[in-house]
Write an enzyme that holds these catalytic residues in place. Structure first.
Site, mmCIF file in Angstrom:
data_model
loop_
_atom_site.group_PDB
_atom_site.id
_atom_site.type_symbol
_atom_site.label_atom_id
_atom_site.label_comp_id
_atom_site.label_asym_id
_atom_site.label_seq_id
_atom_site.Cartn_x
_atom_site.Cartn_y
_atom_site.Cartn_z
ATOM 1 C CG HIS A 1 -6.623 6.823 6.453
ATOM 2 N ND1 HIS A 1 -6.879 7.565 5.330
ATOM 3 C CD2 HIS A 1 -6.674 7.697 7.494
ATOM 4 C CE1 HIS A 1 -7.087 8.822 5.675
ATOM 5 N NE2 HIS A 1 -6.966 8.932 6.982
ATOM 6 C CE LYS B 1 -7.217 8.323 -12.722
ATOM 7 N NZ LYS B 1 -5.812 8.434 -12.355
ATOM 8 C CG ASP B 2 -12.521 6.035 -7.173
ATOM 9 O OD1 ASP B 2 -11.674 5.459 -7.863
ATOM 10 O OD2 ASP B 2 -12.403 6.191 -5.945
ATOM 11 C CD GLU C 1 -20.888 -20.141 -10.929
ATOM 12 O OE1 GLU C 1 -21.513 -19.073 -10.879
ATOM 13 O OE2 GLU C 1 -20.921 -20.894 -11.938
ATOM 14 C CB SER D 1 -2.685 4.713 -2.317
ATOM 15 O OG SER D 1 -4.002 4.615 -1.847
#
Length: 386
Positions: A202, A228-229, A272, A206
């Site tokens: 923040h 959009k998310d 894994e 971004s």
């Protein structure tokens, strides 16, 4: 509207999730952060319900998992959500980190965001490893034995650390109980790191696929980016449900459906799938200490990227050479993942050594050399235009 900006806590939520200005050119690759948040919530919620019925006593651990699967109402659902959720967590995490590598999200002024992310990656791997051991199937026991035994290679104190972690002279009851305690605790520490990750992000906002400042054209987080998310959240949940309800054991190892037996060694001890690339690096070294250093060094090497990338332009969108070597690095990482599950024999041993060498040379040699070369080409190109 005035309330969400004037009230203290609401204004904080508003500044992060509603009015936060984001570059309008952000692609769907930037949605992986919200998917990782969703994965963490799924893991913590399902894990909490599993812990209500799980017994961390080594004699009862495998039976308690079977009890959850067969006798507890919706216990099978919680178990399969938790087991497959770990795999989906790592799928999203590897894609998220790949996006950051490709678009140069690790560069100044976002070095702290990247550093916190790498710490989260290592903590998630530790959490997943301990969770896998808690089932106490065959692969759980031998995976715990092999990985904890590696610490004995540490100089001076290695021989003392391993019995301290085991709580005895082999993987036994105290080992499983302390793994359970740590497996329950670490996700809460991860949640705290997520908050730090958010705060660091923040501060500078971004990055974007173009590799240039996004200050020219920004849009508020809500409603455009929230919606959009949500699109990728629905796609994620659809694929996740396909695995949970129709193919829940695809990503697991069949040997782990047998109770752990210290007297029977499996034909091949395989972790894994999300740990396989690092396991391949571990096995590719002829020396035990070298293998341990390669495995942990491979994770810590990510922290060097903000300093070894000397490019004048952020990201690989407009850089052909960097893009080519990024994809080579990506395919090399997938090759390491495949080599990690194969038997230790020729030609896989040599191939693993070459792939490991390329992995480290990418950070130490290729990125600095290619970014410096592209800088020279960029300057010469500008001069020729003038």
């Amino acid at each position: 509207m005035a309330m969400r900006k004037s009230q203290a806590y609401l204004s904080l939520v508003n500044s992060y999730l509603m009015d936060s200005p984001q570059p309008s050119s952000m692609s769907y690759w930037y949605n992986l952060g919200s998917l990782l948040g969703l994965c963490l919530m799924i893991q913590m919620a399902s894990g909490m319900f599993l812990a209500m019925h799980y017994s961390s006593n080594m004699e009862l651990a495998f039976s308690s998992v079977e009890h959850i699967m067969r006798d507890v109402n919706q216990g099978w659902l919680m178990r399969y959500m938790h087991a497959n959720g770990a795999s989906f967590f790592f799928m999203c995490m590897y894609l998220h980190m790949g996006k950051a590598l490709y678009y140069g999200s690790y560069r100044k002024p976002r070095v702290l965001v990247w550093a916190v992310g790498v710490v989260m990656f290592i903590a998630t791997m530790a959490t997943a490893f301990m969770g896998y051991c808690l089932v106490y199937g065959q692969m759980s026991h031998w995976g715990a034995t092999v990985i904890t035994n590696l610490l004995s290679a540490m100089p001076f104190m290695g021989q003392d650390i391993v019995p301290f972690i085991w709580g005895g002279f082999s993987v036994s009851n105290p080992t499983i109980q302390r793994f359970f305690a740590l497996h329950y605790l670490l996700p809460f520490m991860l949640a705290a790191l997520v908050v730090l990750h958010f705060i660091a992000l923040h501060t500078n906002g971004s990055s974007n696929p173009m590799g240039i400042t996004g200050n020219m054209d920004r849009m508020s987080m809500h409603p455009y980016f929230i919606f959009k998310d949500l699109i990728t959240v629905f796609v994620f949940l659809f694929v996740f449900c396909l695995f949970v309800f129709f193919s829940p054991n695809t990503l697991g190892h069949p040997d782990n459906y047998m109770p752990g037996n210290p007297l029977v060694t499996p034909a091949s001890i395989v972790p894994e799938w999300y740990l396989l690339p690092f396991y391949a690096m571990l096995r590719s070294m002829p020396d035990k200490l070298g293998g341990v250093m390669a495995m942990f060094g491979a994770m810590l090497m990510l922290l060097s990227l903000p300093y070894t990338d000397r490019s004048m332009m952020r990201g690989n969108s407009f850089k052909a050479l960097s893009k080519f070597f990024f994809y080579l690095f990506l395919f090399n990482f997938l090759l390491l993942g495949n080599l990690g599950q194969l038997h230790v024999e020729m030609p896989f041993i040599n191939l693993g050594m070459y792939a490991t060498m390329f992995y480290f040379s990418y950070f130490v040699m290729i990125v600095p050399a290619i970014s410096s070369l592209e800088n020279i080409l960029f300057v010469l190109g500008r001069r020729s235009v003038k």
